[in-house]
Design a protein around this motif. Sequence first.
Motif, PDB file in Angstrom:
ATOM      1  N   MET A 172       0.830  -1.202   0.000  1.00 37.60           N
ATOM      2  CA  MET A 172       0.000   0.000   0.000  1.00 37.60           C
ATOM      3  C   MET A 172       0.868   1.257   0.000  1.00 37.60           C
ATOM      4  SD  MET A 172      -2.963   1.275  -0.233  1.00 37.60           S
ATOM      5  CE  MET A 172      -4.107  -0.069   0.118  1.00 37.60           C
ATOM      6  N   TYR A 173       1.958   1.236   0.753  1.00 36.79           N
ATOM      7  CA  TYR A 173       2.882   2.363   0.753  1.00 36.79           C
ATOM      8  C   TYR A 173       3.451   2.575  -0.644  1.00 36.79           C
ATOM      9  CZ  TYR A 173       7.089   5.119   1.582  1.00 36.79           C
ATOM     10  OH  TYR A 173       8.064   6.084   1.515  1.00 36.79           O
ATOM     11  N   THR A 174       3.798   1.487  -1.311  1.00 32.91           N
ATOM     12  CA  THR A 174       4.360   1.561  -2.659  1.00 32.91           C
ATOM     13  C   THR A 174       3.394   2.242  -3.618  1.00 32.91           C
ATOM     14  OG1 THR A 174       5.604  -0.484  -2.280  1.00 32.91           O
ATOM     15  CG2 THR A 174       5.290   0.201  -4.577  1.00 32.91           C
ATOM     16  N   ILE A 175       2.130   1.844  -3.559  1.00 36.46           N
ATOM     17  CA  ILE A 175       1.122   2.415  -4.448  1.00 36.46           C
ATOM     18  C   ILE A 175       0.969   3.915  -4.186  1.00 36.46           C
ATOM     19  CG2 ILE A 175      -1.343   2.449  -4.984  1.00 36.46           C
ATOM     20  CD1 ILE A 175      -1.321  -0.602  -4.435  1.00 36.46           C
ATOM     21  N   ASN A 176       0.899   4.291  -2.923  1.00 40.26           N
ATOM     22  CA  ASN A 176       0.733   5.702  -2.589  1.00 40.26           C
ATOM     23  C   ASN A 176       1.955   6.526  -2.964  1.00 40.26           C
ATOM     24  OD1 ASN A 176      -1.857   6.512  -0.889  1.00 40.26           O
ATOM     25  ND2 ASN A 176      -1.371   4.383  -0.415  1.00 40.26           N
ATOM     26  N   LEU A 177       3.141   5.953  -2.788  1.00 42.26           N
ATOM     27  CA  LEU A 177       4.364   6.651  -3.169  1.00 42.26           C
ATOM     28  C   LEU A 177       4.394   6.890  -4.677  1.00 42.26           C
ATOM     29  CD1 LEU A 177       7.149   7.777  -2.379  1.00 42.26           C
ATOM     30  CD2 LEU A 177       8.060   5.456  -2.640  1.00 42.26           C
ATOM     31  N   ALA A 178       4.040   5.857  -5.432  1.00 41.53           N
ATOM     32  CA  ALA A 178       4.009   5.996  -6.886  1.00 41.53           C
ATOM     33  C   ALA A 178       2.992   7.051  -7.308  1.00 41.53           C
ATOM     34  CB  ALA A 178       3.670   4.645  -7.524  1.00 41.53           C
ATOM     35  N   TYR A 179       1.866   7.090  -6.622  1.00 43.30           N
ATOM     36  CA  TYR A 179       0.837   8.082  -6.955  1.00 43.30           C
ATOM     37  C   TYR A 179       1.343   9.499  -6.723  1.00 43.30           C
ATOM     38  CZ  TYR A 179      -3.446  10.817  -6.832  1.00 43.30           C
ATOM     39  OH  TYR A 179      -4.391  11.771  -7.068  1.00 43.30           O
ATOM     40  N   GLU A 180       1.991   9.710  -5.594  1.00 39.79           N
ATOM     41  CA  GLU A 180       2.489  11.050  -5.289  1.00 39.79           C
ATOM     42  C   GLU A 180       3.588  11.487  -6.257  1.00 39.79           C
ATOM     43  OE1 GLU A 180       3.401  11.919  -1.219  1.00 39.79           O
ATOM     44  OE2 GLU A 180       1.693  10.760  -0.464  1.00 39.79           O
ATOM     45  N   LEU A 181       4.276  10.509  -6.848  1.00 35.24           N
ATOM     46  CA  LEU A 181       5.372  10.814  -7.772  1.00 35.24           C
ATOM     47  C   LEU A 181       4.953  10.620  -9.234  1.00 35.24           C
ATOM     48  CD1 LEU A 181       8.226   9.022  -5.793  1.00 35.24           C
ATOM     49  CD2 LEU A 181       7.894  11.494  -6.006  1.00 35.24           C
ATOM     50  N   ARG A 182       3.655  10.525  -9.475  1.00 29.55           N
ATOM     51  CA  ARG A 182       3.138  10.156 -10.798  1.00 29.55           C
ATOM     52  C   ARG A 182       3.499  11.153 -11.893  1.00 29.55           C
ATOM     53  NH1 ARG A 182      -0.514  12.548  -7.787  1.00 29.55           N
ATOM     54  NH2 ARG A 182      -2.100  13.974  -8.613  1.00 29.55           N
ATOM     55  N   GLU A 183       3.725  12.407 -11.557  1.00 29.94           N
ATOM     56  CA  GLU A 183       4.035  13.420 -12.568  1.00 29.94           C
ATOM     57  C   GLU A 183       5.529  13.667 -12.687  1.00 29.94           C
ATOM     58  OE1 GLU A 183       1.709  16.853 -11.676  1.00 29.94           O
ATOM     59  OE2 GLU A 183      -0.207  15.859 -12.107  1.00 29.94           O
ATOM     60  N   THR A 184       6.320  12.729 -12.189  1.00 30.17           N
ATOM     61  CA  THR A 184       7.777  12.819 -12.268  1.00 30.17           C
ATOM     62  C   THR A 184       8.309  11.640 -13.070  1.00 30.17           C
ATOM     63  OG1 THR A 184       8.272  11.457 -10.318  1.00 30.17           O
ATOM     64  CG2 THR A 184       7.702  13.783  -9.935  1.00 30.17           C
ATOM     65  N   ALA A 185       9.621  11.545 -13.165  1.00 28.82           N
ATOM     66  CA  ALA A 185      10.254  10.449 -13.904  1.00 28.82           C
ATOM     67  C   ALA A 185      10.385   9.178 -13.061  1.00 28.82           C
ATOM     68  CB  ALA A 185      11.630  10.883 -14.395  1.00 28.82           C
ATOM     69  N   PHE A 186       9.925   9.213 -11.810  1.00 30.64           N
ATOM     70  CA  PHE A 186      10.041   8.051 -10.926  1.00 30.64           C
ATOM     71  C   PHE A 186       9.223   6.861 -11.428  1.00 30.64           C
ATOM     72  CE2 PHE A 186      11.718  10.978  -7.820  1.00 30.64           C
ATOM     73  CZ  PHE A 186      12.434  10.198  -6.931  1.00 30.64           C
ATOM     74  N   LYS A 187       9.767   5.673 -11.190  1.00 32.72           N
ATOM     75  CA  LYS A 187       9.028   4.425 -11.335  1.00 32.72           C
ATOM     76  C   LYS A 187       9.178   3.690 -10.001  1.00 32.72           C
ATOM     77  CE  LYS A 187       8.147   5.076 -15.742  1.00 32.72           C
ATOM     78  NZ  LYS A 187       6.776   5.346 -16.239  1.00 32.72           N
ATOM     79  N   VAL A 188       8.043   3.394  -9.381  1.00 36.65           N
ATOM     80  CA  VAL A 188       8.053   2.789  -8.045  1.00 36.65           C
ATOM     81  C   VAL A 188       7.204   1.529  -8.075  1.00 36.65           C
ATOM     82  CG1 VAL A 188       7.609   3.155  -5.595  1.00 36.65           C
ATOM     83  CG2 VAL A 188       8.170   5.113  -7.061  1.00 36.65           C
ATOM     84  N   ASN A 189       7.798   0.393  -7.765  1.00 34.44           N
ATOM     85  CA  ASN A 189       7.058  -0.862  -7.817  1.00 34.44           C
ATOM     86  C   ASN A 189       7.437  -1.792  -6.667  1.00 34.44           C
ATOM     87  OD1 ASN A 189       5.532  -0.748 -10.497  1.00 34.44           O
ATOM     88  ND2 ASN A 189       7.615  -0.238 -11.147  1.00 34.44           N
ATOM     89  N   ALA A 190       6.530  -2.711  -6.360  1.00 36.96           N
ATOM     90  CA  ALA A 190       6.781  -3.751  -5.364  1.00 36.96           C
ATOM     91  C   ALA A 190       6.945  -5.065  -6.117  1.00 36.96           C
ATOM     92  CB  ALA A 190       5.629  -3.838  -4.373  1.00 36.96           C
ATOM     93  N   VAL A 191       7.949  -5.839  -5.745  1.00 35.73           N
ATOM     94  CA  VAL A 191       8.256  -7.069  -6.480  1.00 35.73           C
ATOM     95  C   VAL A 191       8.444  -8.238  -5.516  1.00 35.73           C
ATOM     96  CG1 VAL A 191       9.850  -8.183  -8.082  1.00 35.73           C
ATOM     97  CG2 VAL A 191       9.362  -5.741  -8.311  1.00 35.73           C
ATOM     98  N   CYS A 192       7.790  -9.337  -5.829  1.00 34.74           N
ATOM     99  CA  CYS A 192       7.995 -10.577  -5.085  1.00 34.74           C
ATOM    100  C   CYS A 192       9.138 -11.342  -5.743  1.00 34.74           C
ATOM    101  CB  CYS A 192       6.725 -11.426  -5.111  1.00 34.74           C
ATOM    102  SG  CYS A 192       6.946 -13.105  -4.471  1.00 34.74           S
ATOM    103  N   PRO A 193      10.174 -11.696  -5.004  1.00 30.17           N
ATOM    104  CA  PRO A 193      11.295 -12.425  -5.600  1.00 30.17           C
ATOM    105  C   PRO A 193      11.016 -13.905  -5.798  1.00 30.17           C
ATOM    106  CG  PRO A 193      11.698 -12.084  -3.274  1.00 30.17           C
ATOM    107  CD  PRO A 193      10.425 -11.347  -3.594  1.00 30.17           C
ATOM    108  N   GLY A 194       9.897 -14.375  -5.239  1.00 28.47           N
ATOM    109  CA  GLY A 194       9.589 -15.796  -5.309  1.00 28.47           C
ATOM    110  C   GLY A 194      10.042 -16.517  -4.047  1.00 28.47           C
ATOM    111  N   TRP A 195       9.663 -17.767  -3.933  1.00 25.89           N
ATOM    112  CA  TRP A 195      10.061 -18.578  -2.788  1.00 25.89           C
ATOM    113  C   TRP A 195      11.504 -19.001  -3.035  1.00 25.89           C
ATOM    114  CZ3 TRP A 195       8.393 -24.244  -1.529  1.00 25.89           C
ATOM    115  CH2 TRP A 195       8.774 -24.544  -0.215  1.00 25.89           C
ATOM    116  N   THR A 196      12.405 -18.362  -2.335  1.00 28.08           N
ATOM    117  CA  THR A 196      13.825 -18.429  -2.674  1.00 28.08           C
ATOM    118  C   THR A 196      14.640 -19.151  -1.614  1.00 28.08           C
ATOM    119  OG1 THR A 196      13.549 -16.298  -3.792  1.00 28.08           O
ATOM    120  CG2 THR A 196      15.793 -17.043  -3.409  1.00 28.08           C
ATOM    121  N   LYS A 197      15.586 -19.937  -2.077  1.00 27.05           N
ATOM    122  CA  LYS A 197      16.463 -20.703  -1.183  1.00 27.05           C
ATOM    123  C   LYS A 197      17.558 -19.800  -0.621  1.00 27.05           C
ATOM    124  CE  LYS A 197      15.752 -24.853  -4.007  1.00 27.05           C
ATOM    125  NZ  LYS A 197      16.393 -25.842  -4.910  1.00 27.05           N
ATOM    126  N   THR A 198      17.294 -19.271   0.561  1.00 28.59           N
ATOM    127  CA  THR A 198      18.282 -18.436   1.256  1.00 28.59           C
ATOM    128  C   THR A 198      18.191 -18.736   2.748  1.00 28.59           C
ATOM    129  OG1 THR A 198      16.749 -16.598   1.648  1.00 28.59           O
ATOM    130  CG2 THR A 198      17.978 -16.566  -0.435  1.00 28.59           C
TER     131      THR A 198
END
Length: 245
Positions: A172-198
Motif C-alpha cells: 500500500m505504501y508503494t502504491i501511494n508513493l508511486a501516486y504522489e510521484l506520478r508526474e515525475t520520472a520516478f518508477k516505483v514498484n513492489a516485487v515478489c522475488p519468489g520462494w527463494t532458497k536463502t
Amino acid sequence: MKSALVTGANKGIGFEVAKLLAQEGFFVYIGSRNLESGKQAAEKLGALGITNTQAIQLDVTDAQSILHASTAIAAKTDTLDVLVNNAGISGGFRQSTLDTPADVFRSVFETNVFGVVSVTQAFMPLLKKSAAPRIVNVSTSMASLTLAADIFGDQYAARYVAYQSSKSALNMYTINLAYELRETAFKVNAVCPGWTKTDFTANQGTSTAEEAAQRITRYALIDQDGPTGKFFSEEYFPAPANCPW
C-alpha cells in the motif's frame, strides 16, 4: 556512472541484486547492518572482477544509521538512480493471530515498513536529482489479500500473520508513493522475488537467489514506458516473453 543502493545486500537476494546492478554498470552501495559483513560482500564481488561497489553501514531501524548512510553517499555522488529496499525480517515462523505477541508485530513492521519509509525519505533528495529514478520495494505474494483470503485452499495453509501484514502494508505504501510521484520520472514498484532458497527460508524454496535477483533487477532497469505503482510476482505470473522491461 549511475548509482544504486541496495539495503540488506551483504548476502542472499540483496547480494545478487547488487551484483547484477554492478554488472549493468552501476556503482552499487551495499547496505549492510553490519559493516564488516558488507565489506566481505564487496570483497567477494571484487574477487569476481566487480570493483564498482562499496559497503555502507545501514541499519534501516536506526535513524542515526540512516542519516549517516545518506550523508556518506551524498558526499560521494550528487544523485542516486536506484533504491532497492530489500532488507526485511520474518519475525519467526509460524505466526498465529491469537498467539503472536504484539511486540513481534512491532519488530517486523519496524524493519519491513517503517524502515522502508525512513530510508526512502532519507534518500529522496538524491533520487530526485536522477533523470530516471527507480525504487523497488521487495515484497511477497504472501501479502496478497486475494490469495490469503482463499482460506480453504492450500495456497497458504501456514499463516505468517505479522510478516504477511507488514508486506501488505508495504504494498500500500508503494502504491501511494508511486501516486504522489506520478508526474515525475520516478518508477516505483513492489516485487515478489519468489520462494527463494536463502537463509531467510532455511534454504527452502523453488528459486535460487540469482533467479530472485533477476526478477527484482528487471524493475530497477525499466525505461520511461515501464510500469509504476504495481505489484509483480513473476514466479506465479511470469512476465510475457516480449516484455520490454
